[in-house]
Design a protein around this motif. Structure first.
Motif, PDB file in Angstrom:
ATOM      1  N   THR A   1      58.808  10.282  32.021  1.00  0.00           N
ATOM      2  CA  THR A   1      58.172  11.551  31.468  1.00  0.00           C
ATOM      3  C   THR A   1      58.897  12.104  30.269  1.00  0.00           C
ATOM      4  O   THR A   1      58.798  13.208  29.724  1.00  0.00           O
ATOM      5  CB  THR A   1      57.698  12.509  32.288  1.00  0.00           C
ATOM      6  OG1 THR A   1      58.804  13.035  33.192  1.00  0.00           O
ATOM      7  CG2 THR A   1      56.394  11.834  33.285  1.00  0.00           C
TER       8      THR A   1
ATOM      9  N   GLU B   1      56.939  14.824  28.076  1.00  0.00           N
ATOM     10  CA  GLU B   1      55.751  15.079  28.728  1.00  0.00           C
ATOM     11  C   GLU B   1      55.945  16.157  29.694  1.00  0.00           C
ATOM     12  O   GLU B   1      56.192  15.952  30.708  1.00  0.00           O
ATOM     13  CB  GLU B   1      54.756  14.064  29.096  1.00  0.00           C
ATOM     14  CG  GLU B   1      54.490  13.034  28.001  1.00  0.00           C
ATOM     15  CD  GLU B   1      53.452  11.998  28.720  1.00  0.00           C
ATOM     16  OE1 GLU B   1      52.962  12.385  29.795  1.00  0.00           O
ATOM     17  OE2 GLU B   1      53.255  11.047  27.916  1.00  0.00           O
TER      18      GLU B   1
ATOM     19  N   GLU C   1      50.343  13.486  29.033  1.00  0.00           N
ATOM     20  CA  GLU C   1      49.779  13.018  27.975  1.00  0.00           C
ATOM     21  C   GLU C   1      49.650  14.113  27.033  1.00  0.00           C
ATOM     22  O   GLU C   1      49.055  13.896  26.069  1.00  0.00           O
ATOM     23  CB  GLU C   1      48.087  12.432  27.967  1.00  0.00           C
ATOM     24  CG  GLU C   1      48.375  11.413  29.117  1.00  0.00           C
ATOM     25  CD  GLU C   1      46.724  10.881  29.405  1.00  0.00           C
ATOM     26  OE1 GLU C   1      46.134  11.400  28.905  1.00  0.00           O
ATOM     27  OE2 GLU C   1      46.976   9.560  29.962  1.00  0.00           O
TER      28      GLU C   1
ATOM     29  N   PRO D   1      52.932  14.895  24.915  1.00  0.00           N
ATOM     30  CA  PRO D   1      54.247  14.839  24.638  1.00  0.00           C
ATOM     31  C   PRO D   1      54.822  16.036  23.637  1.00  0.00           C
ATOM     32  O   PRO D   1      53.869  16.360  22.673  1.00  0.00           O
ATOM     33  CB  PRO D   1      54.541  13.490  24.148  1.00  0.00           C
ATOM     34  CG  PRO D   1      53.275  13.102  23.645  1.00  0.00           C
ATOM     35  CD  PRO D   1      52.244  13.801  24.449  1.00  0.00           C
TER      36      PRO D   1
END
Length: 683
Positions: free
Chosen positions: A374, A620, A624, A626
């Protein structure tokens, strides 16, 4: 040149901190089970420190708790008073969940055929009712030899108030069988409760050979390498002990590793004026937390290992820093249970094979992999630049697990982080809410390799207004050992009323314990001038079963009574107008050891931290979504600098996540104070 060194062996990494010419440095090396000392030696070699220059060496180890949980101790026997061989079997009726029909009493560490009886009896005052009869002892020992027994625990009825029979029996066993490891209950605990005292003695005997072998091997390796002075060993009570003293009381090392960081948090809190702290240590295998109230760490005499929903676990009557520990760390494995739900931990990848990112053969994704995937962890400086992460393997592992629950690899990674955080939030509630404290009244001090990665999310969930990431957070438990004194705890049952007439008796009893402490510290070469003492009593209302611990800062009855009422009310929500009874005396004896104070860092002429900016990376914080996030090098931050989130603060041993809308300030010693978004906390 003189150097002070502290080492902490964890489930995944072995940390080393050393102070040289007033400068603190740190390194990490892989933990090397089952030869844990090798990981320590590797860490020293990596640091480049010369053994001949080391004047102080402190060490925290998981050898005792690992020996217990992995059942790798020796075959142990129990010698006890006639009629009481089944105390371990009877145990207690304590059930973690009274509605759980799967509950089973934990099986004793000593099977019944190895629990043998001795003819003797004392009454509850310690008076001899039946003299000790040793005629049958040689035959009993022959039986144990034939069974392959390697350690003997001795626990006789009421030995906590008069150990004379235990002393005689122990001497006879040692004379008839000098090769066997033997320990008696009066050496371990001088407090009442037969089951708990017996179990503690048995567990101490069970781990004694392994602990002695480990400490002897460690001392030999260090001496062969050129170490001039004997090492100190971290104890569960928050102090350090000379290695020879530690070998005589092995069960006191049951939580040797984790408590260094908790006491380090207390010391750093004193340095920066923070007395209300929730200390959180997230390592590779576990997460540990403890509460620091009014600058003090709670010590529990009722420690339990392996307690679950279907087992009451095994009680250990030794002073242990009050810690809640769960099986969630950087190496915790993500998996799908039989119901198709995503789980994280308690199984860990350890250092071998380690997370998938290590590229050592790991296939199940871990919490560390989720933080890497992430964007929270820098792939170009992974593990301090020592490992090139297998990013493709990480994505493949999350995609494979995601297919089982019908989500994308990225959503699965976020799910892993959310579940890991939920587990840690529950642990923080156990140490705060369940103890009668509101977590919103505390700051969260997070350390360990994973503490700074998760701390801000945990604080937001609990409404904690501020997170503190101390200097050397990734190796903070080792640093904490450089801030500790030698410590011994003396707990002895002493039943009397807490009133004006009883105060002189308390004073006399504590004076006797203090004399014992002074003699034992003198054996370690520590003079009376370097000692200090704390007096506590475990007290209860007349007719109650359980106690609360009260400090006797002054022998003024009114203040002692009020302190008892207040602590009882906090723990149990009520107070009573009943006489108060002292159950145990608790003397804490400290022997002063030179410390390694932390020096202030440079002061910035500006609040901006642009000089520490090293780049930007997509991170992130939410699934979803970022965000191009600024990256800062912690080593370039100066006192007084401020950073508005989102931001990532990078250093060799850990990474700090500052979420959007959070605000970071640097304190005079390099600690990071992150103020959590007030709107999010109150939402």
């Amino acid at each position: 040149m003189t150097i002070r060194v502290a080492t902490d062996i964890g489930g995944t990494f072995t940390d080393l901190v050393y102070l040289e010419n007033g400068v603190i440095n740190a390194v990490k090396a892989d933990t090397t089970p089952p030869n844990f000392e090798q990981g320590l030696l590797n860490a020293v070699a990596k640091s480049g420190v010369s053994y001949a220059d080391i004047e102080f060496f402190a060490h925290g180890s998981t050898v005792v708790i690992n020996t217990l949980t992995e059942r790798k101790g020796v075959k142990t026997a129990l010698l006890t008073t006639r009629g009481f061989r089944d105390v371990l079997e009877i145990a207690r009726g304590n059930t973690p969940d009274i509605f759980n029909t799967y509950y089973r009493k934990p099986p004793p560490f000593v099977p019944r055929h190895l629990r043998l009886e001795i003819c003797e009896r004392l009454n509850y005052r310690g008076e001899v009712v039946t003299p000790l009869n040793l005629e049958a002892l040689p035959a009993l020992l022959d039986t144990l030899r034939g069974e392959g027994v390697e350690a003997i625990a001795i626990c006789l009825l009421h030995a906590y108030c008069n150990p004379v029979h235990e002393q005689q029996l122990m001497a006879a066993v040692s004379e008839l069988w000098p090769q066997v490891a033997v320990i008696a209950s009066h050496q371990v605990s001088r407090a009442l409760r037969e089951y708990e005292r017996t179990n503690t003695t048995v567990l101490s005997a069970y781990v004694m050979p392994a602990t002695r072998d480990y400490l002897d091997n460690l001392s030999k390796h260090l001496t062969d390498k050129g170490l001039q002075s004997a090492p100190f060993i971290m104890k569960s009570n928050g102090g350090i002990s000379p290695v020879n003293a530690a070998k005589q009381d092995p069960i006191s090392l049951v939580e040797s590793g984790p408590v260094g960081g908790i006491l380090g948090a207390q010391a750093y809190g004193q340095l920066i004026g923070e007395s209300q702290l929730l200390a959180l240590d997230i390592g590779g295998t576990t997460a540990k937390c403890s509460l620091i109230h009014d600058g003090k760490v709670d010590i529990s005499n009722d420690y339990v290992i392996e307690k679950t929903a279907i087992s009451a676990g095994y009680p250990i009557m030794t002073p242990v820093v009050d810690i809640v520990e769960i099986g969630n760390g950087g190496g915790s494995l993500a998996w799908i249970d039989a119901a198709g739900s995503l789980r994280v931990g308690p199984q860990s990848a350890g250092s071998t094979p380690g997370p998938v990112a290590y590229g050592r053969g790991g296939v199940a994704p871990t919490t560390t992999d989720a933080n890497l995937y992430t964007g929270r962890i820098n792939p170009d400086d992974f593990a301090g630049g020592e490992i090139t992460p297998d990013v493709v393997g990480v994505e493949r592992a999350f995609a494979k697990l995601g297919e089982q629950v019908g989500v994308s690899s990225k959503l699965l990674a976020h799910g892993v982080l959310q579940i890991a955080n939920a587990n840690m939030v529950n642990a923080l509630k156990l140490i705060s809410v369940n103890r009668g404290h509101d977590p919103r009244d505390f700051a969260l001090m997070a350390f360990g390799g994973g503490g700074a990665l998760h701390a801000t999310a945990l604080a937001a969930e609990l409404g904690i207004p501020k997170v503190i990431i101390p200097p050397f957070a990734g190796v903070f438990s080792a640093w904490g050992m450089l801030m500790l004194d030698s410590r011994r705890d003396y707990i002895q049952t002493h039943l009397q009323l807490l009133d004006d007439e009883g105060l002189p008796g308390l004073t006399g009893a504590f004076s006797g314990l203090q004399a014992t402490a002074e003699a034992q510290f003198a054996d370690d070469g520590m003079s009376r001038e370097k000692l200090r003492f704390e007096w506590h009593v475990d007290a209860r209302y007349i007719g109650q079963e359980h106690t609360v611990k009260v400090a006797l800062d002054e022998l003024q009855l009114s203040s002692i009574l009020e302190r008892f009422h207040a602590q009882h009310e906090q723990a149990y929500t009520f107070r009573l107008e009943l006489p108060i009874e002292v159950v145990n005396l608790h003397l804490v004896a400290f022997g002063e050891v030179p410390k390694s104070p932390m020096a202030p860092i440079g002061v910035s002429t500006s609040t901006t931290a642009e000089v520490a900016l090293s780049g930007r990376r997509w991170v992130e914080f939410e699934p979803e979504q970022p965000i191009k996030t600024p990256l800062y090098q912690r080593s370039a931050l100066l006192s007084g600098m401020r950073i508005d989130g989102p931001a990532i603060i990078e250093e060799a041993t850990t990474t700090t996540v500052v979420r959007p809308a959070d605000r970071l300030e640097v304190d005079p010693y390099g600690g990071l104070h992150i103020h959590i978004n007030v709107q999010e906390v109150s939402a």
